[in-house]
Scaffold this motif. Structure first.
Motif, PDB file in Angstrom:
ATOM      1  N   UNK A   1       0.832  -1.185   0.000  1.00  0.00           N
ATOM      2  CA  UNK A   1       0.000   0.000   0.000  1.00  0.00           C
ATOM      3  C   UNK A   1       0.879   1.252   0.000  1.00  0.00           C
ATOM      4  N   UNK A   2       0.564   2.180  -0.893  1.00  0.00           N
ATOM      5  CA  UNK A   2       1.319   3.423  -0.953  1.00  0.00           C
ATOM      6  C   UNK A   2       0.700   4.442  -0.010  1.00  0.00           C
ATOM      7  N   UNK A   3       1.543   5.104   0.758  1.00  0.00           N
ATOM      8  CA  UNK A   3       1.044   6.137   1.661  1.00  0.00           C
ATOM      9  C   UNK A   3       0.589   7.344   0.862  1.00  0.00           C
ATOM     10  N   UNK A   4      -0.577   7.921   1.205  1.00  0.00           N
ATOM     11  CA  UNK A   4      -1.036   9.122   0.499  1.00  0.00           C
ATOM     12  C   UNK A   4      -0.101  10.277   0.803  1.00  0.00           C
ATOM     13  N   UNK A   5       0.024  11.219  -0.136  1.00  0.00           N
ATOM     14  CA  UNK A   5       0.910  12.364   0.105  1.00  0.00           C
ATOM     15  C   UNK A   5       0.419  13.188   1.289  1.00  0.00           C
ATOM     16  N   UNK A   6       1.366  13.745   2.028  1.00  0.00           N
ATOM     17  CA  UNK A   6       1.025  14.598   3.160  1.00  0.00           C
ATOM     18  C   UNK A   6       0.269  15.824   2.671  1.00  0.00           C
ATOM     19  N   UNK A   7      -0.836  16.208   3.352  1.00  0.00           N
ATOM     20  CA  UNK A   7      -1.607  17.382   2.910  1.00  0.00           C
ATOM     21  C   UNK A   7      -0.738  18.628   2.866  1.00  0.00           C
ATOM     22  N   UNK A   8      -1.030  19.480   1.888  1.00  0.00           N
ATOM     23  CA  UNK A   8      -0.279  20.722   1.706  1.00  0.00           C
ATOM     24  C   UNK A   8      -0.932  21.783   2.575  1.00  0.00           C
ATOM     25  N   UNK A   9      -0.463  21.889   3.833  1.00  0.00           N
ATOM     26  CA  UNK A   9      -1.080  22.772   4.809  1.00  0.00           C
ATOM     27  C   UNK A   9      -0.662  24.220   4.655  1.00  0.00           C
ATOM     28  N   UNK A  10      -1.282  25.090   5.458  1.00  0.00           N
ATOM     29  CA  UNK A  10      -1.035  26.523   5.337  1.00  0.00           C
ATOM     30  C   UNK A  10       0.389  26.894   5.713  1.00  0.00           C
ATOM     31  N   UNK A  11       0.950  26.235   6.731  1.00  0.00           N
ATOM     32  CA  UNK A  11       2.311  26.576   7.153  1.00  0.00           C
ATOM     33  C   UNK A  11       3.301  26.293   6.029  1.00  0.00           C
ATOM     34  N   UNK A  12       3.206  25.094   5.428  1.00  0.00           N
ATOM     35  CA  UNK A  12       4.111  24.769   4.328  1.00  0.00           C
ATOM     36  C   UNK A  12       3.851  25.677   3.129  1.00  0.00           C
ATOM     37  N   UNK A  13       2.572  25.975   2.867  1.00  0.00           N
ATOM     38  CA  UNK A  13       2.232  26.865   1.766  1.00  0.00           C
ATOM     39  C   UNK A  13       2.891  28.231   1.937  1.00  0.00           C
ATOM     40  N   UNK A  14       2.779  28.804   3.125  1.00  0.00           N
ATOM     41  CA  UNK A  14       3.387  30.111   3.402  1.00  0.00           C
ATOM     42  C   UNK A  14       4.897  30.035   3.231  1.00  0.00           C
ATOM     43  N   UNK A  15       5.503  28.993   3.764  1.00  0.00           N
ATOM     44  CA  UNK A  15       6.966  28.871   3.680  1.00  0.00           C
ATOM     45  C   UNK A  15       7.440  28.711   2.241  1.00  0.00           C
ATOM     46  N   UNK A  16       6.701  27.933   1.424  1.00  0.00           N
ATOM     47  CA  UNK A  16       7.116  27.734   0.043  1.00  0.00           C
ATOM     48  C   UNK A  16       6.943  29.004  -0.776  1.00  0.00           C
TER      49      UNK A  16
ATOM     50  N   UNK B   1      -0.990  32.653  -6.993  1.00  0.00           N
ATOM     51  CA  UNK B   1      -1.306  31.433  -6.249  1.00  0.00           C
ATOM     52  C   UNK B   1      -2.044  31.770  -4.956  1.00  0.00           C
ATOM     53  N   UNK B   2      -1.574  32.809  -4.267  1.00  0.00           N
ATOM     54  CA  UNK B   2      -2.254  33.235  -3.042  1.00  0.00           C
ATOM     55  C   UNK B   2      -3.678  33.685  -3.363  1.00  0.00           C
ATOM     56  N   UNK B   3      -3.847  34.436  -4.465  1.00  0.00           N
ATOM     57  CA  UNK B   3      -5.195  34.870  -4.846  1.00  0.00           C
ATOM     58  C   UNK B   3      -6.070  33.690  -5.247  1.00  0.00           C
ATOM     59  N   UNK B   4      -5.474  32.621  -5.814  1.00  0.00           N
ATOM     60  CA  UNK B   4      -6.241  31.424  -6.148  1.00  0.00           C
ATOM     61  C   UNK B   4      -6.867  30.800  -4.908  1.00  0.00           C
ATOM     62  N   UNK B   5      -6.174  30.880  -3.781  1.00  0.00           N
ATOM     63  CA  UNK B   5      -6.597  30.161  -2.583  1.00  0.00           C
ATOM     64  C   UNK B   5      -7.327  31.017  -1.563  1.00  0.00           C
ATOM     65  N   UNK B   6      -7.123  32.331  -1.592  1.00  0.00           N
ATOM     66  CA  UNK B   6      -7.691  33.195  -0.551  1.00  0.00           C
ATOM     67  C   UNK B   6      -8.258  34.465  -1.165  1.00  0.00           C
ATOM     68  N   UNK B   7      -9.067  35.171  -0.358  1.00  0.00           N
ATOM     69  CA  UNK B   7      -9.612  36.462  -0.799  1.00  0.00           C
ATOM     70  C   UNK B   7      -9.791  37.363   0.422  1.00  0.00           C
TER      71      UNK B   7
END
Length: 414
Positions: free
Chosen positions: A4-19, A128-134
């Protein structure tokens, strides 16, 4: 039995901000890491005019502005992810090429090309930020991104100085290439595509032109991104002349990276404060108050400088002005992008084009006006603040401090 393949870790807000911060910070790195080496570069490559060394920074910024017109339209058609990865790849290649130059003109050409082709690293995170937030939440996230990427201006001059202690200035470009390669791998592995299929645009000059003209003609956005351009131009003017002003005029010498970095650290903390208060008070109220305060502080600083000042007067007052810029920049950007959910890439491109080109040009002119004192810089900051305030009043039809609810649907673009 298949494992069984592990699902990818969710792309959370902290990682999003850092990237997002890491992508944008690479462009800041290309500016600030060079500052301690400008003297070495000019000496090694035979530059005689002390102000000419600033062109290593100014040319990069101007061509970043010129290049900003293109990645938004490409991102609206093909997606944000491929544009970001292409820009990162070019960053690595041109940084390595810059390490090999033996002529100052050749270095300026490479810096121009680097600025042009990596402008997407500033434009795409905005889209990208505008795609996700308003609304005010977008302003909060943008402030967190700004806070995180401000760590780079804080550390970059120190990194550049550290490289010079053990190696030639050319290795600074090697450090840039290595860091960009790391961010490219992170982006490839973790960044999902954020452009909604319904928002994809065609690569047709007419469509692109309509979307860009719509961004420029939108009164509620125009004053904000033009105002941000003037304030950013004053900041670029400081960056261009900071090594001469702090290290030479005020006599900080080898302490320059620490003084510069300490001021950036305080500015980064202000972005965190903005992220905590903007959803409560609104991006307009916070940025309008900061703009008025910026004009007052810059004016007082100019009057003080006319009578003469020391490093211990300049640094606190300049730091206050930089902190107020934190409350202005992120919030102006969020307000300006709010009407463009469907065409965020094109809007981000034209806004970045105007902001970077106008800001870089003003910054270069301010830097070239350096006369051995802080007076040209402070006069420019005061004037830039007044112009920004007038432009905001235009966008807000003469009424400040309002808090408006964000529209639930995109309002501008085809």
């Amino acid at each position: 039995m298949r494992a069984r393949q592990n699902p990818p870790r969710p792309f959370g807000e902290v990682e999003f901000v850092c990237l997002m911060a890491a992508i944008q910070a690479l462009q800041a790195l290309a500016i600030d890491v060079m500052l301690p080496a400008l003297g070495n570069i000019s000496q090694d490559l035979g530059v005689t005019d002390p102000n000419e060394r600033q062109l290593v920074i100014g040319i990069f910024l101007i061509f970043s502005g010129l290049g900003s017109l293109f990645p938004g339209a490409l991102g609206d058609r093909f997606g944000r992810r491929p544009v970001v990865l292409t820009c990162l790849g070019v960053y690595v290649a041109l940084s390595l090429a810059s390490a090999l130059v033996t002529d100052f003109t050749a270095l300026l050409i490479l810096r121009a090309v680097l600025g042009f082709f990596t402008s997407g690293m500033m434009v795409m995170p905005m889209a990208i930020i505008r795609d996700r937030f308003s609304g005010d939440r977008m302003a909060r996230v943008q402030s967190l991104v700004a806070m995180t990427f401000m760590v780079v201006p804080m550390l970059a001059p120190t990194v550049g100085q550290a490289v010079l202690l053990v190696a030639d200035w050319r290795w600074i470009f090697g450090v840039m290439a290595g860091l960009a390669a790391g961010v490219a791998f992170w982006t490839f592995m973790r960044l999902p595509e954020t452009l909604h299929d319904d928002h994809r645009q065609t690569i047709m000059p007419r469509t692109i032109l309509i979307n860009m003209v719509a961004a420029v003609r939108c009164r509620s956005a125009l004053g904000y991104f033009l105002g941000a351009s003037f304030v950013q131009g004053a900041l670029f003017g400081y960056i261009n002349s900071s090594q001469q002003l702090i290290a030479e005029h005020f006599g900080a010498g080898v302490l320059f990276p620490f003084v510069f970095g300490g001021m950036a650290l305080v500015m980064s903390g202000t972005n965190f404060v903005n992220s905590r208060i903007v959803e409560r008070f609104g991006a307009r109220r916070v940025s309008h108050t900061a703009t008025i305060a910026y004009v007052i502080v810059a004016g007082v600083h100019l009057v003080w400088a006319m009578a003469g000042e020391s490093l211990w007067v300049f640094v606190p007052l300049m730091t206050i002005s930089m902190c107020l810029m934190s409350f202005i920049g992120s919030n102006y950007q969020s307000i300006a992008l709010q009407p463009f959910a469907r065409t965020a890439g094109a809007a981000a491109s034209v806004m970045a084009f105007v902001r970077l080109l106008l800001g870089a040009t003003l910054g270069t002119l301010i830097g070239q006006a350096y006369d051995g004192t802080a007076r040209p810089l402070l006069a420019a900051m005061t004037l830039a603040g007044l112009i920004a305030l007038a432009l905001v009043l235009y966008s807000e039809r003469g009424v400040l401090f309002r808090r408006l609810n964000a529209p639930s649907r995109p309002t501008v673009g085809v």
